[in-house]
Enzyme design. Structure first.
Site, PDB file in Angstrom:
ATOM      1  N   CYS A 107       0.858  -1.150  -0.107  1.00 48.63           N
ATOM      2  CA  CYS A 107      -0.056  -0.165  -0.113  1.00 48.63           C
ATOM      3  C   CYS A 107       0.966   1.230  -0.108  1.00 48.63           C
ATOM      4  O   CYS A 107       0.597   2.094  -0.497  1.00 48.63           O
ATOM      5  CB  CYS A 107      -0.956   0.091   1.227  1.00 48.63           C
ATOM      6  SG  CYS A 107      -2.069  -1.171   1.324  1.00 48.63           S
ATOM      7  N   ASP A 513      31.967  27.308  19.039  1.00 47.77           N
ATOM      8  CA  ASP A 513      32.114  28.459  19.012  1.00 47.77           C
ATOM      9  C   ASP A 513      31.921  29.238  20.125  1.00 47.77           C
ATOM     10  O   ASP A 513      31.537  28.724  21.251  1.00 47.77           O
ATOM     11  CB  ASP A 513      30.749  28.814  17.900  1.00 47.77           C
ATOM     12  CG  ASP A 513      30.772  30.275  17.746  1.00 47.77           C
ATOM     13  OD1 ASP A 513      31.676  30.994  17.208  1.00 47.77           O
ATOM     14  OD2 ASP A 513      29.763  30.992  17.694  1.00 47.77           O
ATOM     15  N   ASP A 706      26.121  28.056  16.574  1.00 53.35           N
ATOM     16  CA  ASP A 706      24.661  28.666  16.974  1.00 53.35           C
ATOM     17  C   ASP A 706      23.557  28.407  15.688  1.00 53.35           C
ATOM     18  O   ASP A 706      22.404  28.585  15.778  1.00 53.35           O
ATOM     19  CB  ASP A 706      24.730  30.310  16.761  1.00 53.35           C
ATOM     20  CG  ASP A 706      25.146  30.966  15.326  1.00 53.35           C
ATOM     21  OD1 ASP A 706      25.225  30.002  14.472  1.00 53.35           O
ATOM     22  OD2 ASP A 706      25.321  32.143  15.424  1.00 53.35           O
TER      23      ASP A 706
END
Length: 812
Positions: A107, A513, A706
C-alpha cells in the site's frame, strides 16, 4: 479469488452488476462503480504491480466515493489549511496528513508511486508505523484537493494529521495485537490440558480412542490460534516471498505451518506425533514478545505525540488592548501576529509571543527540558505550549501555527524518525543474510535427521527455524536508538538526524564557537573602573539612570546590573554617541569616551588605558567637572559552561574554542573555562579548514555553534549541535539542537549517547551469542519447539528491556 467476488475489494458482486476492468490480460469483475474507478486508475497509471504484491484487501469505496471527492475542495481553502500546511517557498507547500486504509507495505509503495506521478507533486514520504505522510507540491501547478483526489482514486483516504487520529490508530494496533495474544494464550492453556495426560500416560494406560479424542480436541483449539493469532506471520511471509525477499516472518511461518500441517496429518491418520501444544505455545510466546516490543516502541516515540498535544485548541483574544480588555474565545489557529491574548494561571500559552503586561512563570519542561519554571516579565519571550504557572499574562502574538517553535521541534523530530542510520541498515543486511543461511541450515538439518531418526526430523527442523530467527538482531539497534532519542528530547537535546546519537557517542573532539554558545550572546556589565569622586556602586547607579529609557543593549545591561537607579532629568539620546542627562544640577554623559570627554576637555588618566586595550567594549561616564568612571561590557560566559567543559575533559574528550573574535577576548573566555586549544579571529573558511584538519588526523568532531551563522563548519563536522533558542530553530540543519540555555544538557546528552552505544553493543553481542549457542543445541535435538518459541521471544524481549534502561538516569 472467486469470480463471484470483486477483484479489487473482495466483497461479493451483487446480482445483475456487470462491471469489469482488464488486469494482467484478464477481465476482472468489480462490485461497484467506485471499485471499477479505483482499479482503472491503478492500471491506467501503470501500477498493476499493486495487485501482484498486495497481501491484504482494501476497504471498498462503494458509491460514496463521488461524494467524498466532492468534499475535497474544502482542503484548498487557506483558512482550512492553517493547522496542517506550511509554506516552504514562494509556491511550494507541505501538508502533514494521516492516511487510512493502509494494510501492508505494498500500500505504501502504491500510494507513493501514484501520488509522485501527479502533476505539481514534488515529493511524498509515508511512515508505515504511524501512517503519517508528508506531501510537498507546487501550489502554482496543483491544488491539495487534486493530490487528495489522487489518493482517493486508488482506494485510500487522507486527512489532516491530528494527534487524536494518530492515537486512535495506535490504540487499534494495540487492541488487535492483544486479542491475538489472548486467543493464542487461551488456546495454549486448553491444548496443554489435553497434552499433559498423553505425556504422563504409561504404556497401555490410554486407549487409542481416548488419545484420538485428545488429538482432535487439540486440533480444534489450535485452529483459531493458527488461523487468527498467527495470521500476521503468514501474511508477512507471503508478502516477502512474493517480493522475492526473505524476512523475519518466513522461518516463523515455515516452522508454525510445518508443525501444524504435520500434526493435522498425524491426527487424520492416527499415526505419528502431534505438536499442537508446541505450535500454540510458541505462537503465544512470539506474539507476547512482539506485543511488548510494540508497546515499548510506542512509548519510546510518544514524545512527539506529547509535544503535539501541548498547543491548546482555544485562546482568549483581547478585543482592543489596552483600551478594551474584554476577551473573546477563538480558535488558536485563528490568531494572527500582533494579536494580544490573555493567559490565566494554569492555562497553556497558545502561540509564541512577548509579555506586554503581568508577571508570572512558565513551565517549559517538555519544550526545553528545564524542570524549573522560567520567570516571565514584560518584554520576555514566551513559547507556545508552555504552561502559565502563577499570575495572568497579556501576550502579544508573534508566531502562530507551523511557524512556532513547537511546530519546528515536531518537524525536526519527524525528520529524524523517517531516516535510517547506517548502523541500522547494516544490522538489517546482516539479519537478511542470516535468515538465508538459516533456511539452508534448516534444510540440511532436515536431510540429516531424516537418515538418523525420521521420527525426530520435523520437530528438530521446526526448532532450528524458530529458535535462531534473528528478531533480536534486528531490534538490537533501532529500539535502542529510538529510546535514546526520546530520552534526549526529554532532557532538552533534540535529535534531528538519525545518525546523531551514534556519532555523538564516538566524538573525540568537541569544538565550540564562542558567541551565543559558550557565552550568552548579549552584552553584560563586566567591570566598573571609578576615576573620580564617586565609588563603583554610585557610578553604576548613575549610568543606569541616564540609560533608563534607552533600548540600546548597553542600556539594557546597565539596568539589569542595578537594583534601583537614581533620579535624573532631561535625558536625551545622541545617536551613535550615547546618552546625556542632568543630575544634581550638572550635565552628565555616558557613551563613547571621545564624545563624553568633549563635555569637560580633560584627557583620560593613564590607569584607564589598559582597560581600553582589553578588547571588550568600554564606555565612559563623566560630568562637567571631569571623568567619573569607565564601564567595560562584554559577552558573559554562560554560568554552566565551565562545568560542561570540565565533564567533557574528564571523559577524555579534546575541547577547542574556534571563534572569529579578537585574540584577547578569546583568550579570556578560554582561560576561564580551562580550554587549551584556541583559534581566534577565524573566518568561516578558516573554521571549516580547522575542522577538516582535525578529521584528517582521525578525529571524530562534534561542532557546537549557533546553527545559522556557523552553518558551513557545522555541516563539515561529523556531528553538529546547534543552540536552539529563538526563531532560527526551523532553519538550522544541525544534527542535534540544544533547546534551552543550559549547556549541562549537552554533557547529559553525551553521557546518554555513550550509554546508548554501550546498550547497542550489549544487544548485538547478546543476539550473536544467543544465535550461535541456540543453533547447535537445536540441531542436535536438545531444544523442543516450545522451548524454541520461549528462546526466540525471550531474546527479543531481553533486547527491548535492556534498551528501556536508557529511559532512566544513569552515569556515562
Amino acid at each position: 479469488m472467486s469470480e463471484d467476488h470483486c477483484y479489487h475489494c473482495g466483497l461479493p458482486v451483487p446480482a445483475g452488476v456487470e462491471l469489469v476492468v482488464e488486469i494482467d490480460g484478464r477481465m476482472r469483475r468489480m462490485c461497484c462503480v467506485g471499485c471499477q474507478a479505483v482499479a482503472k486508475a491503478i492500471i491506467d497509471n501503470g501500477l498493476g504491480d499493486y495487485y501482484r504484491n498486495r497481501d491484504a484487501l482494501p476497504e471498498s469505496p462503494r458509491e460514496a466515493m463521488p461524494a467524498q471527492l466532492a468534499g475535497l475542495a474544502l482542503f484548498d481553502h487557506a483558512d482550512f489549511q492553517k493547522t496542517f500546511v506550511r509554506e516552504l517557498g514562494e509556491s511550494e507547500r507541505e501538508a502533514a496528513l494521516i492516511i487510512d486504509g493502509i494494510t501492508c507495505a505494498a500500500c505504501i509503495w502504491l500510494i507513493e508511486q501514484h501520488v509522485a506521478r501527479q502533476p505539481g507533486v514534488l515529493g511524498i514520504e509515508i511512515n508505515f508505523a504511524s501512517r503519517r505522510a508528508r506531501v510537498r507540491w507546487d501550489e502554482a501547478r496543483a491544488k491539495l484537493s487534486a493530490v487528495l483526489a489522487a489518493i482517493a482514486a486508488i482506494g485510500y483516504s487522507a486527512h489532516p494529521y491530528d494527534v487524536a487520529r494518530s492515537e486512535e490508530l495506535a490504540r487499534k494496533e494495540r487492541r488487535n495485537a492483544l486479542w491475538r495474544v489472548f486467543v493464542a494464550g487461551f488456546g495454549m492453556m486448553q491444548v496443554m490440558m489435553y497434552a499433559v495426560p498423553v505425556y504422563l500416560a504409561g504404556e497401555g494406560d490410554m486407549s487409542a480412542d481416548i488419545e484420538s479424542l485428545m488429538r482432535w480436541a487439540s486440533f480444534v483449539l489450535t485452529l483459531p490460534v493458527v488461523a487468527y493469532s498467527a495470521a500476521p506471520f503468514f501474511r508477512g511471509a507471503w508478502r516477502d516471498l512474493r517480493l522475492r525477499r526473505v524476512g523475519m516472518d518466513v522461518p516463523v511461518a515455515l516452522g508454525v505451518g510445518a508443525a501444524f500441517i504435520a500434526s493435522v496429518w498425524a491426527t487424520l491418520t492416527a499415526s505419528g506425533e502431534v505438536y499442537f501444544d508446541s505450535v500454540t505455545m510458541f505462537v503465544f510466546f512470539l506474539l507476547g514478545g512482539r506485543y511488548l516490543e510494540m508497546t515499548a516502541r510506542q512509548r519510546a516515540v510518544s514524545v512527539t505525540e506529547a509535544l503535539a498535544r501541548l498547543m491548546p485548541a482555544f485562546a482568549a483574544r483581547v478585543a482592543a488592548y489596552p483600551d478594551d480588555r474584554s476577551v473573546v474565545q477563538v480558535m488558536a489557529a485563528e490568531l494572527r501576529p500582533g494579536d494580544v491574548v490573555l493567559v490565566r494561571p494554569g492555562e497553556t500559552i497558545p502561540a509564541d509571543g512577548v509579555v506586554v503586561e503581568g508577571r508570572s512563570s512558565a513551565n517549559e519542561a517538555l519544550l526545553t527540558g528545564e524542570s524549573v519554571p522560567v520567570v516571565k516579565v514584560p518584554g520576555a519571550s514566551v513559547i507556545g505550549g508552555a504552561v502559565n504557572v502563577e499570575g495572568p499574562l497579556y501576550l502579544r502574538v508573534e508566531q502562530v501555527g507551523e511557524t512556532t517553535r513547537l511546530a519546528a521541534i515536531i518537524q525536526l523530530m519527524e525528520r529524524a524518525s523517517l531516516e535510517r542510520p547506517r548502523i541500522v541498515q547494516l544490522a538489517d543486511r546482516i539479519a537478511a543474510r542470516f535468515i538465508q543461511a538459516l533456511l539452508l541450515v534448516a534444510a540440511a538439518v532436515a536431510v540429516a535427521w531424516w537418515f538418523i531418526d525420521p521420527a525426530k526430523t520435523l520437530w528438530i527442523t521446526v526448532s532450528v527455524l524458530v529458535v535462531t530467527c534473528p528478531c533480536a538482531l534486528s531490534l538490537a539497534t533501532p529500539v535502542a536508538l529510538t529510546i535514546a532519542s526520546g530520552a534526549m528530547a526529554r532532557i532538552g537535546l533534540l535529535v534531528t538526524r538519525s545518525h546523531a546519537v551514534e556519532t555523538l557517542a564516538r566524538a573525540t573532539h568537541f569544538v565550540f564557537d564562542k558567541t551565543g554558545t559558550l557565552t550568552l550572546g548579549r552584552p553584560v556589565l563586566l567591570e566598573v573602573l571609578p576615576l573620580g569622586r564617586l565609588n563603583r556602586l554610585a557610578c553604576t547607579d548613575l549610568a543606569a539612570a541616564i540609560e533608563q529609557t534607552s533600548e540600546h543593549p548597553f542600556g539594557v545591561a546597565l539596568r539589569e546590573a542595578v537594583g534601583s537607579a537614581v533620579h535624573v532629568e532631561a535625558a536625551s539620546n545622541s545617536p551613535g554617541c550615547g546618552m546625556q542627562a542632568v543630575f544634581d544640577g550638572r550635565t552628565v554623559r555616558v557613551g563613547r569616551p571621545a564624545w563624553v570627554g568633549d563635555l569637560h576637555g580633560q584627557p583620560l588618566p593613564a590607569a584607564a588605558q589598559a582597560l581600553l586595550d582589553c578588547g571588550d567594549t568600554v564606555i565612559a561616564l563623566a560630568d562637567e567637572a571631569g571623568w567619573l568612571a569607565l564601564l567595560r561590557f562584554g559577552d558573559a560566559i554562560r554560568p554552566d559552561a565551565a562545568a560542561m567543559i570540565a565533564e567533557l575533559r574528564a571523559a577524555g574528550r579534546q575541547v577547542a574554542l574556534l571563534t572569529g573574535d579578537a585574540a584577547p577576548v578569546a583568550a579570556r573566555v578560554a582561560g576561564a573555562l580551562g580550554i587549551d586549544a584556541v583559534r581566534a579571529g577565524a573566518t568561516p573558511l578558516e573554521k571549516h579548514a580547522y575542522v577538516e584538519a582535525l578529521q584528517a588526523q582521525g578525529a571524530v568532531v562534534a561542532m557546537v555553534g549557533d546553527g545559522v551563522n556557523d552553518a558551513p563548519v557545522l555541516a563539515r563536522a561529523q556531528v553538529s549541535v546547534a543552540m536552539g533558542s529563538g526563531s532560527q530553530l526551523a532553519r538550522t540543519q544541525a544534527d542535534l539542537i540544544l533547546l534551552s540555555e543550559n549547556l549541562m544538557q549537552l554533557s547529559r546528552g553525551y553521557r546518554l549517547a555513550r550509554r546508548a552505544l554501550r546498550v547497542i553493543r550489549q544487544n548485538l553481542v547478546w543476539s550473536f551469542v544467543y544465535n550461535f549457542v541456540a543453533l547447535p543445541l537445536a540441531m542436535v535435538g536438545w531444544v523442543t519447539p516450545w522451548m524454541a518459541g520461549i528462546g526466540m521471544s525471550g531474546s527479543s524481549l531481553l533486547v527491548v528491556l535492556n534498551s528501556l534502561r536508557l529511559q532512566k538516569p544513569g552515569k556515562g
